[in-house]
Design an enzyme around this catalytic site. Structure first.
Site, PDB file in Angstrom:
ATOM      1  N   ASP A   1      -1.645  -0.909  -4.398  1.00 43.73           N
ATOM      2  CA  ASP A   1      -0.399  -1.444  -3.843  1.00 43.73           C
ATOM      3  C   ASP A   1       0.308  -2.370  -4.834  1.00 43.73           C
ATOM      4  O   ASP A   1       1.529  -2.312  -4.999  1.00 43.73           O
ATOM      5  CB  ASP A   1      -0.684  -2.195  -2.532  1.00 43.73           C
ATOM      6  CG  ASP A   1      -1.392  -1.314  -1.525  1.00 43.73           C
ATOM      7  OD1 ASP A   1      -1.367  -0.078  -1.697  1.00 43.73           O
ATOM      8  OD2 ASP A   1      -1.991  -1.857  -0.584  1.00 43.73           O
TER       9      ASP A   1
ATOM     10  N   LEU B   1       2.941  -0.182   4.613  1.00 45.03           N
ATOM     11  CA  LEU B   1       3.874   0.043   3.509  1.00 45.03           C
ATOM     12  C   LEU B   1       3.779  -1.071   2.462  1.00 45.03           C
ATOM     13  O   LEU B   1       4.676  -1.269   1.661  1.00 45.03           O
ATOM     14  CB  LEU B   1       5.309   0.176   4.036  1.00 45.03           C
ATOM     15  CG  LEU B   1       5.542   1.358   4.985  1.00 45.03           C
ATOM     16  CD1 LEU B   1       6.967   1.358   5.528  1.00 45.03           C
ATOM     17  CD2 LEU B   1       5.251   2.692   4.289  1.00 45.03           C
TER      18      LEU B   1
HETATM   19  C1  GLA Z   1      -4.634  -0.032   1.373  1.00 44.42           C
HETATM   20  C2  GLA Z   1      -5.209  -0.790   0.181  1.00 44.42           C
HETATM   21  C3  GLA Z   1      -5.163   0.051  -1.090  1.00 44.42           C
HETATM   22  C4  GLA Z   1      -5.751   1.437  -0.872  1.00 44.42           C
HETATM   23  C5  GLA Z   1      -5.192   2.071   0.405  1.00 44.42           C
HETATM   24  C6  GLA Z   1      -5.871   3.360   0.744  1.00 44.42           C
HETATM   25  O1  GLA Z   1      -3.263   0.168   1.184  1.00 44.42           O
HETATM   26  O2  GLA Z   1      -4.503  -1.987  -0.014  1.00 44.42           O
HETATM   27  O3  GLA Z   1      -5.813  -0.629  -2.144  1.00 44.42           O
HETATM   28  O4  GLA Z   1      -7.159   1.382  -0.843  1.00 44.42           O
HETATM   29  O5  GLA Z   1      -5.304   1.213   1.531  1.00 44.42           O
HETATM   30  O6  GLA Z   1      -5.584   4.340  -0.200  1.00 44.42           O
END
Ligand code: GLA
Length: 384
Positions: free
Chosen positions: A175, A128
């Site tokens: 994120d 998360l």
């Molecule tokens: C993690 C990474 C993101 C993205 C997701 C998969 O959360 O931090 O940058 O690549 O995986 O969508």
């Protein structure tokens, strides 16, 4: 990890108790779930996360001795560092804080020492984005403390640089973009090539649905190596296909014909089809037809399970039980190899569907999952 209140006033008091002075302010940045668009960000593709109400809070005040002293109330520990300690590769939770100071300084922003006291209710290791929430909260606090005028997108990129270069995790921008740019009541449609960001209304209540988030609490043991391996496969496939990134594949069938390795073909099929699903999902939300997200969520999960191969049995079970218990659609969210699922459920059904999954986990002998209803919440901000 200790559970502590995520109330700004309580944090300001905790700051006073520890430092004998009042903080200049309290800042916050949220964790996220991704509605759809997984492993597309580092392929220059599309993502659609929304910010959670769960967030990291930071109380801060400047120091004039060139030291950053950081207390985590969750870990009940205090760490200090000075400019000369800012070396990429630092480990421990404080690396995410030091990495932000380092990224700001590297970009030419002067950052004075500070006392920082942190508290978080973003579940850790659940996919998360607790680390992005930590980076973005500290970055928001330090930008204000030092009167730095940094636009939202640049803040996200600085936080990502802390994660990629200082901490050493090769993630995309999703994120940090979510934690920085999201707004209440919206999902963020983000184009990871052009940086175009659109706030798309996600009014679940008026559509008669809710979003269940369920943390399968499975160990994330493989996540770092497998994430890097998926990324390398995608970049290798783009090279073979002669495109800058898999985002550029417009004719999936002819691209697949040109790839001899069946594993690489599956990886490419996931990324290209997932990008298409994000674009369909944006259309669905722009016209307020939230329930029509459901088949896209289901297809995204199948693609992650069968083509990108990033799910684990607990995650697949949670998705299956959610659907069998009346969820309209469900998928794993985040980087994979454990972590959380999201399920679109009729309003009022979060507890019932979550309870069914808990029961099925108990029967299977799995560690019991945790669940909650998610509400699209605000991005990084100053609270007081
Ligand atoms: C993690 C990474 C993101 C993205 C997701 C998969 O959360 O931090 O940058 O690549 O995986 O969508």
């Amino acid at each position: 990890m200790r559970r502590v209140s995520n109330d700004a006033g309580a944090l300001a008091e905790a700051f006073y108790a520890r430092t004998d002075r009042h903080p200049v302010g309290v800042w916050a940045a949220p964790g996220r779930v991704n509605l759809i668009g997984e492993h597309t960000d580092y392929n220059d593709g599309y993502v659609m996360p929304f910010a959670l109400a769960q967030r990291v809070l930071v109380a801060a005040a400047p120091r004039d001795d060139g030291t950053w002293s950081v207390t985590s109330l969750n870990n009940d520990s205090t760490e200090s560092f000075r400019a000369s300690d800012l070396q990429p590769g630092m480990t421990g939770w404080q690396a995410y804080v030091a990495g932000v100071v380092w990224a700001l300084q590297e970009a030419g922003y002067p950052v004075a020492g500070a006392d920082l006291v942190l508290t978080s209710d973003v579940p850790e290791g659940a996919g998360l984005s607790s680390s992005a929430a930590l980076e973005c909260s500290v970055l928001t606090a330090l930008a204000d403390l030092n009167d730095l005028d940094i636009a939202g997108l640049e803040r996200a990129k600085l936080a990502r640089r802390a994660e990629n270069v200082f901490v050493g995790a090769p993630t995309g921008l999703m994120d940090q973009a979510a934690s920085t740019l999201c707004t209440t009541g919206h999902a963020l449609f983000f184009d990871c090539r052009t940086d175009d960001a659109e706030q798309v209304r996600l009014d679940t209540a008026s559509a008669g649905v809710e979003i269940l988030v369920l943390d399968t609490r499975t160990p994330h043991a493989l996540v770092d190596s497998e994430y890097a391996a998926r990324r390398a496969s995608c970049e290798g496939a783009a090279r073979i296909l002669g495109v800058a990134a898999l985002r550029d594949i417009t004719d999936l069938d002819s691209a697949l014909e040109r790839l001899s390795d069946p594993v690489i073909r599956r990886r490419v099929r996931h990324v290209v089809s997932e990008n298409a699903r994000v674009l369909q999902a944006v259309d669905v939300l722009r016209t307020g037809r939230i329930a029509a997200l459901a088949p896209l969520l289901d297809a995204s999960h199948a693609s992650m399970r069968d083509d990108f191969e990033i799910t684990v049995p607990q995650v697949d079970l949670a998705v299956e039980v959610a659907r069998a218990s009346g969820a309209l659609g469900a998928r794993m969210t985040g980087g994979g190899f454990g972590g959380c699922i999201i399920a679109l459920v009729p309003v009022g059904d979060v507890e019932r569907v979550g309870g069914e999954i808990v029961r099925n986990f108990a029967d299977a002998g799995y560690r019991l999952p945790a669940h909650f209803a998610a509400f699209p919440s605000a991005g990084a901000q100053r609270l007081q």
